[in-house]
Design an enzyme around this catalytic site. Structure first.
Site, mmCIF file in Angstrom:
data_model
loop_
_atom_site.group_PDB
_atom_site.id
_atom_site.type_symbol
_atom_site.label_atom_id
_atom_site.label_comp_id
_atom_site.label_asym_id
_atom_site.label_seq_id
_atom_site.Cartn_x
_atom_site.Cartn_y
_atom_site.Cartn_z
ATOM 1 N N HIS A 119 -9.594 17.600 17.240
ATOM 2 C CA HIS A 119 -9.998 18.947 17.635
ATOM 3 C C HIS A 119 -9.778 19.900 16.470
ATOM 4 O O HIS A 119 -8.937 19.677 15.591
ATOM 5 C CB HIS A 119 -9.205 19.416 18.861
ATOM 6 C CG HIS A 119 -7.722 19.505 18.615
ATOM 7 N ND1 HIS A 119 -7.136 20.530 17.896
ATOM 8 C CD2 HIS A 119 -6.719 18.683 18.967
ATOM 9 C CE1 HIS A 119 -5.840 20.335 17.832
ATOM 10 N NE2 HIS A 119 -5.556 19.217 18.477
ATOM 11 N N ASP B 170 -4.787 14.471 16.557
ATOM 12 C CA ASP B 170 -4.268 14.007 15.263
ATOM 13 C C ASP B 170 -3.493 12.700 15.389
ATOM 14 O O ASP B 170 -3.685 11.764 14.594
ATOM 15 C CB ASP B 170 -3.387 15.072 14.626
ATOM 16 C CG ASP B 170 -2.370 15.679 15.600
ATOM 17 O OD1 ASP B 170 -2.405 15.346 16.797
ATOM 18 O OD2 ASP B 170 -1.541 16.491 15.144
#
Length: 494
Positions: free
Chosen positions: A86, A345
């Site tokens: 994101h 991540d």
């Protein structure tokens, strides 16, 4: 003395005997002086704070090896597999609570006017305008998360737009997002940038739940029981450089009693402020050495908690690595040309570990900062980070025969696959890539404690839905409010 020697000496002496020969006669052309360097030979540190805010701050391209980003001559991309984190976001509730504690110490001193490095606090306001923004994508500023997603989609649409036919009817292209709001927001904006404003005519957004019951059929796989938490669980956010910052800041404000945790909080806050405003006065409060130390705290966290420093992470990353191997070997005619995926991540770092990308030869030291550092998180998983796998169809070249090759691109830098650069542009032949990857991957199911009742492999790339239900948000993005929070926690009218 020869005429040539005399002319050269005249030039070196500052006369224009030879210079006139370098002056173009074309109108508007630029004079080129002899011995002028068209390319600078000065390569300094290239310091950017974006390389030292870890996974907290705005996107930055990975340091490049100098390999061209475009496909090698004689090659064309015929299949694309991308996984993207994101984009830039506001802080989570945990960090935001820590920021409030440290800011409370500063304003609790009752100092009425700040000076020196903290003079900006006389005007500064806390950058999160409403608690409802917590965890969400940022919407303003040059590093806005929604802008990141859209621009990335536009850039990839220009680069890979040949992989879909805009004139085809009833041709649905699936996109895949993990089940978190900010991830889905990035995916939607990327889709709009890639396919156009009416992208819902083309795309079917598939949401893959972020739940353990998904087993291996997930963009966010994890171990049911993690048996390698000793180092991760004992990491601290302390570095000696923070002591210097503590002494410096406490000396500026009588009665201020910051500690190294407060310094860490302020630096983390500055990184998030960049995501929101595009600038932060807090950046200049800290020195380069202190920012390097902050960045290394991020490197240690990712390495030991979700990267190659955790012995289970290669198995976690093997889910995506194995499934992408199947796509590459099936080829675009059988399975499709575009596989666009969005997650977090800590879902990308295991994939990199499984593929051997940015894996240090030795574990990161806990007692000092290594130079060079092979695991710089600013290069690996900044906000909006992405790993792109290109399947290349190549003609015969002087260095390689005709065939199918694979290139890995991390944050827009081509990363040659370890032990295999036998193709054009330092790519790897699909056969060798398949052999090397499949031989090195541990088993996810047995390593992470799943039994046969859980999905045993990633299947949603082949078994996807074609509904348009999740292509656009149907609820207001943020509830309307008539106030914003200042740094002192008091309400101010918008």
């Amino acid at each position: 003395m020869s005429p040539l020697t005399a002319s050269l000496l005249a030039v070196l002496a500052g006369t224009s005997t030879l210079a006139t020969a370098y002056t173009p006669n074309r109108p508007g052309s630029q004079t080129r002086y002899p011995f002028a360097k068209p390319y600078s030979q000065d390569f300094l540190e290239g310091y950017s704070v974006l390389k030292h805010v870890g996974g907290q701050g705005p996107y930055a391209n990975r340091d490049s090896y100098g390999i061209g980003r475009d496909p090698p001559a004689g090659c064309a991309v015929d299949q694309l597999i991308m996984v993207k984190r994101h984009a830039e976001r506001w802080p989570g509730s945990g960090p935001a609570g820590s920021f409030a504690v440290t800011l409370g110490k500063i304003y609790g001193t009752k100092k009425t006017r700040f000076t020196d490095e903290l003079e900006f606090l006389n005007r500064w306001q806390y950058f999160v305008p409403d608690p409802n923004y917590i965890e969400m994508e940022t919407i303003n500023g040059p590093y806005a998360g929604l802008l990141d997603g859209y621009k990335h989609g536009v850039e990839y649409g220009a680069r890979y737009g040949h992989l879909w036919d805009a004139t085809a009817t009833n041709a649905t292209i699936p996109m895949f997002s993990s089940g978190y709001e900010r991830v889905l927001m990035t995916a939607r904006k990327f889709g709009e940038g890639f396919f156009g404003w009416n992208y819902t005519d083309v795309v079917a957004m598939n949401i893959v739940p972020e739940q353990s019951y998904m087993g291996a059929n997930s963009l966010t796989p994890s171990c049911l029981v993690d048996n390698d938490t000793a180092t991760c669980g004992n990491l601290t956010n302390y570095h000696p450089q923070f002591d210097i910052a503590v002494a410096r800041l406490n000396a500026l404000v009588p009665g201020l009693q910051l500690n190294h945790t407060d310094v860490y909080n302020l630096m983390q806050m500055a990184a998030f402020e960049l995501n929101v405003r595009g600038y932060s006065d807090w950046i200049d409060v800290f020195s380069l050495d202190e920012w390097v130390a902050f960045g290394y705290t991020q490197d240690l966290h990712y390495y030991y908690c979700s990267g190659p420093g955790d012995k289970n992470m290669r198995a976690v990353g093997s889910v995506y690595a194995n499934a992408s191997l199947a796509l590459l070997n099936d080829g675009p005619k059988k399975t499709g040309k575009l596989f666009l995926n969005f997650c977090h991540d800590t879902n990308i770092t295991p994939i990199l570990a499984a593929l051997g990308i940015s894996v240090p030869e030795e574990d990161l030291p806990l007692d000092h900062i290594p130079f060079p550092n092979a695991y710089n998180t600013g290069n690996i998983v900044p906000m909006g980070a992405h790993l792109t796998i290109e399947r290349l169809a190549c003609n015969a070249t002087p260095v390689a025969p005709e065939g199918t090759y694979v290139r890995l691109i991390l944050n827009e830098a081509v990363v040659p696959f370890t032990g295999c650069q036998d193709g054009p542009g330092f790519s790897c032949s699909l056969a060798n890539y398949t052999s090397l990857v499949s031989a090195s991957l541990p088993d996810f199911i047995s390593t992470c404690g799943y039994n046969s009742s859980y999905p045993q492999h990633l299947s949603f790339w082949w078994d996807y839905n074609t509904t348009k239900a999740y292509d656009y948000e149907t609820q207001p993005y943020i509830p309307s409010r008539e106030k914003q929070l200042t740094y002192q926690g008091t309400a101010a009218k918008l």
